[in-house]
Design a protein around this motif. Structure first.
Motif, short mmCIF file in Angstrom:
data_model
loop_
_atom_site.label_atom_id
_atom_site.label_comp_id
_atom_site.label_asym_id
_atom_site.label_seq_id
_atom_site.Cartn_x
_atom_site.Cartn_y
_atom_site.Cartn_z
N SER A 392 0.85 -1.19 0.00
CA SER A 392 0.00 0.00 0.00
C SER A 392 0.88 1.24 0.00
CB SER A 392 -0.92 0.00 1.22
OG SER A 392 -0.17 -0.08 2.41
N ALA A 425 -3.74 1.14 -3.48
CA ALA A 425 -3.84 0.06 -2.50
C ALA A 425 -4.04 -1.23 -3.28
CB ALA A 425 -5.01 0.32 -1.55
N ASP A 467 -11.31 -1.76 2.18
CA ASP A 467 -10.13 -2.15 1.41
C ASP A 467 -10.54 -2.70 0.04
OD1 ASP A 467 -10.40 -5.16 1.46
OD2 ASP A 467 -10.29 -4.81 3.62
#
Length: 547
Positions: A392, A425, A467
């Motif tokens: 990330s 990410a 996420d």
């Protein structure tokens, strides 16, 4: 046993059957636009959405009790013609046009994207003498190139090789620099200040998992010029005239208000819209689509099917080899879906204070404006490099907004929701898993945001981090790729989603493609939905003419 025969057997077993003129798979903005235009043409339409709510990333979502907004923050790429042609204001759609439209912090002070071009020029020239002329000159050159490309966002696009053959000699150099060179090289040649380069870098690259130094990355700068070349400006205030996104304004009620208006428009034309209705199979007979089957076994029959879902998943999961051919099905199913999106939603007990604002600018004037975090091309390069390496980003790229300023109903009274889209990410981490990395990355983002909003920590009363894996599960965004595939030259124009199906049609007669995986690609334009409906209507007119 073929899918068509399976569908025929289900009728004999008294499985419920519903008949329509057209079925739209997916109730996101593209699917709803397809349904609206088909309904306007007299089709009896069914929209089948897998989730329990419409809109996908554009639909209203409750991130925390009482705190609602969409995953997307802005309709900056939404085509104005759809608002007019579908009469969406009649269905409650209204916009607040902030001024400025964007805040972009730099080490010296924040850049403000005023609607007044002279105010932008003053800031650019403060970064480097004569920078405004270079900046606006580059944009004018790109607009000129867009006029000469001979391609339209509202038609299936030809291959770039064919485009290049028809270019005037004086456009060839810029064409090659944009299509085959890198964004970094182009901006280094045309601009002097790191600030001006970062402003355009964020327009060209945000979600794309490719660094500014990679070939083809300048193509993102062409989306606005192509839009202007594809249809004339509606008026002097046409939001497409501004290079910086956010110029369209912010919808009252958040991005979900666009979805609500589109759904109301569809229903006014008799469309049936069903949520929590995942389609599991496309039925076909003798090379013709005849309907779909849902996960509960219901069968919906129609000679026309428009799929607004991810094209790779459509070919992998809903179609068989007999429908589209073994080779094409395998190739399209394998189109890379490298995503890197992360969502940050913060519940606030008041408005945070912004640092680095020019003197004379009121905090309240800025509170409801979009902001962007990426102070240089080098910063963007590092963020992408981290994502490509499977970690990330240590310094992530961010696009954010406090939508409850312009739409107070999105948060409890006196409170606000801060909505931030974060890159990069990676969907697949090199080490560890998102279950443990989620909070680490989310808190890192808050720390970086605190440089723009020094009292942010004091204002936070709740948070939600989503996420990439959770985003895929919640929204159906494969690998959290918001554009359904790369937005680079090799995956655009006549190659999107594949050279054999770039015109919204498939080898299976009656099955049409829409969504971000088709030309002109992702972002909230609505164009793929419009173009798919046009393909349906063109084929219907051709059939009638030959009958």
């Amino acid at each position: 046993m073929t899918h068509a025969r399976m569908g025929m057997m289900s009728n004999t077993l008294n499985t419920p059957t519903h008949r329509f003129d057209a079925i739209v798979i997916g109730g996101g903005h593209n699917g709803l636009i397809s349904a609206a235009y088909l309904g306007r043409a007299g089709f009896k339409v069914a929209v089948l959405e897998a989730r329990d709510s419409l809109g996908g990333p554009c639909g209203t979502y409750e991130f925390m009790p009482g705190y609602r907004t969409a995953f997307t923050n802005s309709p900056g790429s939404f085509e104005p013609r759809f608002i007019q042609e579908l009469d969406l204001p009649k269905f409650g759609l209204q916009f607040v046009r902030t001024d400025p439209t964007v805040v972009h912090p730099f080490p010296s002070r924040c850049f403000l994207g005023w609607r007044d071009r002279d105010k932008i020029a003053e800031q650019l020239n403060a970064y480097a003498a004569g920078e405004a002329d270079r900046y606006f000159g580059l944009l004018s050159s790109l607009e000129e190139l867009g006029r000469h490309l001979g391609t339209s966002l509202f038609q299936a696009s030809p291959d770039p090789v064919a485009i290049a053959r028809n270019l005037p000699k004086d456009q060839e150099s810029l064409f090659h620099r944009v299509f085959f060179g890198s964004l970094r090289h182009l901006l280094d040649e045309e601009l002097e200040s790191e600030e001006a380069k970062a402003l355009l870098g964020m327009v060209s690259l945000n979600a794309t998992l490719a660094p500014p130094s990679a070939p083809g990355t300048a193509i993102g700068l062409m989306l606005r010029p192509l839009s202007l070349a594809s249809s004339p400006a509606l008026d002097a205030d046409d939001p497409r005239r501004a290079a910086l996104r956010g110029s369209t304004g912010l919808p009252v009620g958040g991005m979900g208000a666009i979805i609500d208006a589109l759904a109301a428009c569809c229903r006014s034309q008799g469309a049936v819209i069903k949520t929590s209705t995942p389609v599991t199979r496309i039925l076909h007979r003798n090379g013709q689509s005849v309907g779909v089957v849902t996960d509960n076994g219901d069968e919906y029959q129609a000679p026309v099917i428009v799929s607004a879902m991810n094209v790779s998943r459509l070919f992998a999961d809903l179609l068989d080899d007999d429908a589209v051919g073994t080779d094409l099905r395998r190739t399209v199913s394998a189109v890379p879906m490298r995503g890197s999106a992360f969502k940050l939603a913060l519940a606030l007990d008041g408005l945070p204070r912004y640092a680095g604002l020019p003197s004379g600018v009121d905090q309240q004037q800025i509170a409801g404006v979009q902001f962007r975090i990426a102070p240089s091309l080098a910063y963007i390069e590092r963020a992408v490099a981290d994502g490509l390496s499977g970690v990330s980003a240590r310094e992530p790229i961010m696009w954010g907004l406090i939508p409850s300023v312009s739409s107070p109903d999105l948060a409890p009274q006196g409170h606000h929701i801060l909505s931030v889209n974060v890159w990069h990410a990676p969907y697949e981490l090199r080490e560890g898993a998102w279950e443990t990395e989620r909070d680490v990355f989310g808190n890192r983002c808050i720390e970086i945001l605190s440089s723009l909003m020094p009292d942010l920590h004091e204002r936070i009363v709740g948070h939600r981090f989503i996420d990439p894996v959770e985003m895929e599960d919640e929204l159906g965004l494969v690998q959290s790729n918001i554009t359904h595939g790369d937005m680079l030259p090799g995956a655009l124009f006549g190659a999107r989603p594949h050279r054999s199906i770039h015109n919204y049609r498939t080898p299976l007669k009656g099955l049409y493609l829409s969504g971000a995986g088709t030309w002109p690609g992702g972002y909230v334009t609505g164009i793929p939905g419009f173009n798919a409906s046009n393909a349906v209507l063109e084929d219907r007119a051709r059939m009638r003419a030959s009958a």
